[in-house]
Structure formats: structure tokens, C-alpha cells
Design a protein around this motif. Structure first.
Motif, short mmCIF file in Angstrom:
data_model
loop_
_atom_site.label_atom_id
_atom_site.label_comp_id
_atom_site.label_asym_id
_atom_site.label_seq_id
_atom_site.Cartn_x
_atom_site.Cartn_y
_atom_site.Cartn_z
N TYR A 385 0.84 -1.20 0.00
CA TYR A 385 0.00 0.00 0.00
C TYR A 385 0.88 1.26 0.00
CZ TYR A 385 -4.38 -2.39 0.19
OH TYR A 385 -5.48 -3.13 -0.17
N TYR A 386 0.48 2.23 -0.78
CA TYR A 386 1.25 3.49 -0.88
C TYR A 386 0.30 4.66 -0.67
CZ TYR A 386 4.70 0.53 -3.26
OH TYR A 386 5.60 -0.45 -3.58
N ASN A 387 0.87 5.76 -0.23
CA ASN A 387 0.11 7.01 -0.10
C ASN A 387 0.32 7.87 -1.34
OD1 ASN A 387 -1.07 6.68 2.37
ND2 ASN A 387 0.61 7.67 3.50
N PHE A 388 -0.77 8.36 -1.89
CA PHE A 388 -0.69 9.32 -3.00
C PHE A 388 -1.42 10.58 -2.57
CE2 PHE A 388 -0.37 5.15 -4.95
CZ PHE A 388 0.66 5.33 -5.88
N THR A 389 -0.71 11.69 -2.49
CA THR A 389 -1.37 12.93 -2.10
C THR A 389 -1.71 13.74 -3.35
OG1 THR A 389 -0.27 12.90 0.01
CG2 THR A 389 -1.16 15.02 -0.69
N VAL A 390 -3.01 13.92 -3.55
CA VAL A 390 -3.49 14.55 -4.78
C VAL A 390 -3.81 16.02 -4.49
CG1 VAL A 390 -5.02 14.23 -6.76
CG2 VAL A 390 -4.68 12.34 -5.13
N PRO A 391 -3.22 16.96 -5.24
CA PRO A 391 -3.48 18.38 -4.97
C PRO A 391 -4.96 18.74 -5.13
CG PRO A 391 -2.29 18.10 -7.07
CD PRO A 391 -2.35 16.76 -6.41
N GLU A 392 -5.36 19.83 -4.49
CA GLU A 392 -6.76 20.27 -4.57
C GLU A 392 -7.11 20.64 -6.01
OE1 GLU A 392 -4.31 21.85 -3.22
OE2 GLU A 392 -4.37 23.98 -3.71
N SER A 393 -8.31 20.29 -6.40
CA SER A 393 -8.80 20.43 -7.78
C SER A 393 -7.67 20.21 -8.79
CB SER A 393 -9.50 21.78 -8.01
OG SER A 393 -8.63 22.87 -7.86
N GLY A 394 -7.06 19.04 -8.66
CA GLY A 394 -5.93 18.74 -9.52
C GLY A 394 -5.72 17.25 -9.69
N VAL A 395 -4.60 16.92 -10.28
CA VAL A 395 -4.33 15.51 -10.60
C VAL A 395 -2.89 15.11 -10.28
CG1 VAL A 395 -5.99 15.15 -12.49
CG2 VAL A 395 -3.78 16.22 -12.99
N LEU A 396 -2.71 13.79 -10.16
CA LEU A 396 -1.40 13.16 -10.31
C LEU A 396 -1.52 12.31 -11.56
CD1 LEU A 396 -0.88 11.78 -6.68
CD2 LEU A 396 0.11 13.89 -7.64
N LEU A 397 -0.49 12.30 -12.37
CA LEU A 397 -0.54 11.49 -13.60
C LEU A 397 0.79 10.77 -13.76
CD1 LEU A 397 -2.06 10.68 -16.24
CD2 LEU A 397 -0.98 12.65 -17.33
N TYR A 398 0.72 9.45 -13.80
CA TYR A 398 1.94 8.64 -13.93
C TYR A 398 1.91 7.77 -15.17
CZ TYR A 398 2.28 9.77 -8.96
OH TYR A 398 2.32 10.42 -7.76
N ASN A 399 3.09 7.55 -15.72
CA ASN A 399 3.27 6.50 -16.71
C ASN A 399 3.81 5.29 -15.97
OD1 ASN A 399 3.93 8.62 -19.27
ND2 ASN A 399 3.03 6.63 -19.67
N LEU A 400 3.18 4.16 -16.20
CA LEU A 400 3.63 2.92 -15.55
C LEU A 400 4.20 1.98 -16.59
CD1 LEU A 400 1.85 4.10 -13.33
CD2 LEU A 400 0.87 1.85 -12.99
N TYR A 401 5.36 1.43 -16.27
CA TYR A 401 5.97 0.41 -17.15
C TYR A 401 6.25 -0.80 -16.31
CZ TYR A 401 7.01 4.56 -19.93
OH TYR A 401 6.91 5.71 -20.64
N PHE A 402 6.17 -1.97 -16.91
CA PHE A 402 6.49 -3.16 -16.13
C PHE A 402 7.96 -3.10 -15.75
CE2 PHE A 402 8.20 -4.84 -20.02
CZ PHE A 402 9.08 -5.83 -19.66
N SER A 403 8.25 -3.59 -14.58
CA SER A 403 9.61 -3.55 -14.07
C SER A 403 10.23 -4.93 -14.28
CB SER A 403 9.55 -3.19 -12.58
OG SER A 403 10.73 -3.50 -11.97
N SER A 404 11.44 -4.95 -14.88
CA SER A 404 12.00 -6.28 -15.18
C SER A 404 13.03 -6.68 -14.12
CB SER A 404 12.66 -6.28 -16.54
OG SER A 404 13.41 -5.10 -16.68
#
Ligand code: GLA
Length: 404
Positions: A385-404
């Protein structure tokens, strides 16, 4: 028997839109949200809908880096035409505001390496009260093609909405017949929705490159979140119909106007990337603040938007009453975009595992921050489990790639 089947196949395939365009969501600029139906060139020459305005925006697109980032269409929306058709029954531009005519304007836009889009209406009048295309669909398709038009938005005011399911495909046929590839933007499903008529999205996607499904965007965060809500609530219908050559259109980007702050602008840009939505800005590129220009030019977000698989993302979960978590599957092997949207007015922290979001790839995922130039964040396990803090009226956007 085989001959009949082949004939039927041919009949079907020639009816569908056949322009090869919009393999990824179209990008560009259009007049409407920012400049509306401002026809008052006498008192407001700087902001009226005119050939001067369109040329200035084309110049900005080329000179300020937008074209290099992928923005290529310059589209005029409503209120470009004369109130009367010409002696041959053809549409003609307003002689005061477009004195050189639309062909010359399209030539100018082409000379800058851009594409040119125009607006028409399926009914008797445009929403702004200018001549509509009812009973002139074929002639108007031909006129637009002869002017060198590359994109047509066909609106649906002043029409019998119950005829759209055959009328829009008729226009598709006429556009095909011109032989000129013209990106076709249909308002048809939005009007059917508003009239409580069932929408046949298979036919919409066969006949249109992009289509509006919902209300007009206005210059406000409420309007943006209203559209996002509609897309989330209707994702079962909307996700399957989006793909290369045919995309849902949640309406223009309003970044750089007065209604959205920086967080909200990042949110619109990122959500439109998750939606695989057209990126059609409607703003004043002559005066835009650098911070908003940078958001519109964000390479990582544009890369997600333009992903070649053309899949629309899905809302996976809602948390803490104001947070939505969306995932878009990208073309690469085990490659995704992951977005946290916080609609509320205070930052929110979400504690979540990737597994809860449907990610099962055991070695875990590498995270890059799309809003921070693709900065590497770390490798995330799927179970922890991880914490993601999302700004007010905003977003977090990540690109995810498989980890080898
Ligand atoms: C409708 C459309 C808008 C815009 C205006 C022009 O409202 O949905 O996007 O084209 O008409 O009058």
C-alpha cells in the motif's frame, strides 16, 4: 450467394467514413469557447471572428511550439458565414470579416504547414443563426472540399433530431465522394442524448472521426468536472467505441482562459489524455501566460493522449468522496497511464495498492511523473500500500511500465 455477400460488404464499406484520418485524437485550435460569435469587428477588431484572428492563431501555433508538439488544425466554429447563400446556392463567408474568402484563408493555413477546419450545421440554421446545410448537404460538402477544408464540425441546431441517424451518414457519403480527406466531427450523439433518443454508437463510429456526446464546455472548473462526471458515468458505453479513427469528444481545452487555475488546467489536460480526446484548444494564444502554454505543450501528457492504441481510459475507483482513479492502457507491453483526480478544494491522500486497481504484474511497475517531464519516481510493488497525495482540484498522472 457469395456475390451478394460481397456486394453487401462493398455497400457497407463505401458508406462508412473513409478518410484515414484521426488515427490518434486530432489536435489543434478552434474559435468557439474563447471568441464565441463575436462579429463586432468595428468595435472589437482584436477579438472578432475574422480571417485576421484565424491567421494570427495559425502564426502562433507555428511560432510558439504548438505545431511541433502536434497541434495541427486551425478550426473556425460558428459565425463565419454570410447570412445568405450566394446566387448558386453555395455558402459564402461574411464579406467584411473574411474579405479574402475561405479558400484564401485555407491556403494561408496550409502555407504554414497546418490544416484548416470549418463549421456547418445539419439543420436549417447554425446555432448562431447562420445558414444551415439541410437540403444542401451534398453541395456544402463539395464547396468545403473545393476550398481545401480539412475538417468539418457539423452541428445539429434547428433540426429534426430523429433524422440524424440517417442524415449524418448521408453527409459522410458526400464527404467521401469529394475525394478530399475531411475529418468529420459530428454533434449527432449529443443531440440524441439531449432528446432521449437511443444512440447507435456503432454507426456513429463508422461515420464520424470524432463526436460530441455532452454539453458545451464553459470557462469553469464546474463545467470541466461536469463533463468528467458524464464520461465516468457512461464509460461502459463510451470506452468500447473509442479507437483509432473514431474518438469521443468531450469538447475544447479551455486552458489559458480565465476559468481554470494551474492545478485545474493540468487536470483538464491529463483527463483529456486519459479519455483519448481531441486536444482542440480554444484560448487566446497571442496573450497566454507561459505557465498555461507549458501545460498545453507537456510532451508526456500529449504522448499519453496520442498513444497509438487509441484506447480510452476507465475510472477504476472513487475514494475519500472527491478522488477518482483512472487507468488508460497504452500500446506498449504492460504500459499504462494512471491518474488520480481530486475534485475537492483541499489536498487528499489516498492509500492504495496497485492490485486494488487491477494491476497484477508481480514484478511491479516503474513510475514516471508525467506532469514533471517524465521524472522517474521509483518501482512500485503490486501488493504493498502506498500514499498518493493529490493536490486540490488537480491531478497526479503517472506513466507505468512493467519492471524487469
Ligand atoms: C453549439 C455547439 C458549440 C458551438 C456553438 C456555436 O452550442 O455545441 O460547440 O459550436 O453551437 O453556435
Amino acid at each position: 450467394m457469395l456475390a451478394v455477400a460481397l456486394l453487401m460488404l462493398c455497400a457497407v464499406s463505401t458508406q462508412a467514413l473513409d478518410n484515414g484520418l484521426g488515427r490518434t485524437p486530432p489536435m489543434g485550435w478552434m474559435t468557439w469557447e474563447r471568441f464565441r460569435c463575436n462579429t463586432d469587428c468595428k468595435n472589437d477588431p482584436y477579438n472578432c471572428v475574422s480571417e485576421k484572428l484565424v491567421k494570427q492563431m495559425a502564426d502562433r501555433l507555428v511560432e510558439d511550439g504548438y505545431k511541433d508538439a502536434g497541434y495541427e488544425y486551425i478550426n473556425i466554429d460558428d459565425c463565419w458565414s454570410n447570412k445568405q447563400r450566394d446566387a448558386q446556392g453555395r455558402l459564402q463567408s461574411d464579406p467584411v470579416r473574411f474579405p479574402s474568402g475561405i479558400k484564401a484563408l485555407a491556403d494561408y493555413v496550409h502555407s504554414r504547414g497546418l490544416k484548416f477546419g470549418i463549421y456547418g450545421d445539419y439543420g436549417t440554421k447554425t446555432c448562431g443563426g447562420y445558414p444551415g446545410s439541410l437540403n444542401h448537404l451534398e453541395l456544402d460538402a463539395q464547396t468545403f472540399a473545393s476550398w481545401g477544408v480539412d475538417s468539418l464540425k457539423l452541428d445539429g441546431c434547428y433540426s429534426n433530431v430523429s433524422t440524424m441517424k440517417t442524415g449524418y451518414p448521408e453527409m459522410t457519403k458526400y464527404l467521401n465522394a469529394t475525394g478530399r480527406p475531411i475529418l468529420f466531427s459530428c454533434s449527432w450523439p449529443d443531440y440524441e442524448r439531449a432528446s432521449h433518443i437511443p444512440i447507435n454508437y456503432t454507426s456513429v463510429a463508422d461515420n464520424c472521426n470524432i463526436w460530441r456526446n455532452y454539453d458545451d464546455i464553459q470557462d469553469s472548473w464546474d463545467s470541466v468536472t461536469g463533463i468528467i462526471k458524464y464520461y465516468g458515468d457512461n464509460q461502459k458505453t463510451l470506452v468500447p467505441v473509442a479507437g483509432p479513427g473514431h474518438f469521443n469528444d468531450p469538447d475544447m481545452l479551455i486552458i489559458g482562459n480565465k476559468g481554470l487555475n494551474v492545478n485545474q488546467s493540468n487536470a483538464q489536460m491529463a483527463m483529456w489524455a486519459i479519455f483519448a480526446a481531441p486536444l482542440l484548444m480554444s484560448n487566446d494564444l497571442r496573450n497566454i501566460q507561459p505557465v498555461y502554454r507549458d501545460i498545453l505543450l507537456n510532451k508526456e501528457v500529449i504522448r499519453i493522449n496520442q498513444d497509438p492504441a487509441g484506447k480510452m481510459g476507465k475510472k477504476m475507483l472513487e475514494r475519500n468522496s472527491t478522488v477518482e482513479i483512472w487507468v488508460r492502457t497504452l500500446a506498449g507491453y504492460e504500459e499504462y497511464a494512471l491518474l488520480f483526480l481530486n475534485k475537492g478544494s483541499k489536498p487528499k491522500t489516498v492509500n492504495i495498492s496497485l492490485k486494488e486497481l487491477g494491476f497484477t504484474f508481480d514484478p511491479g511497475f516503474e513510475f514516471e511523473d508525467a506532469l514533471d517531464h517524465g521524472k522517474f519516481i521509483g518501482v512500485f510493488d503490486t501488493i504493498k500500500y502506498y500514499n498518493f497525495t493529490v493536490p486540490e482540484s488537480g491531478v497526479l498522472l503517472y506513466n507505468l511500465y512493467f519492471s524487469s
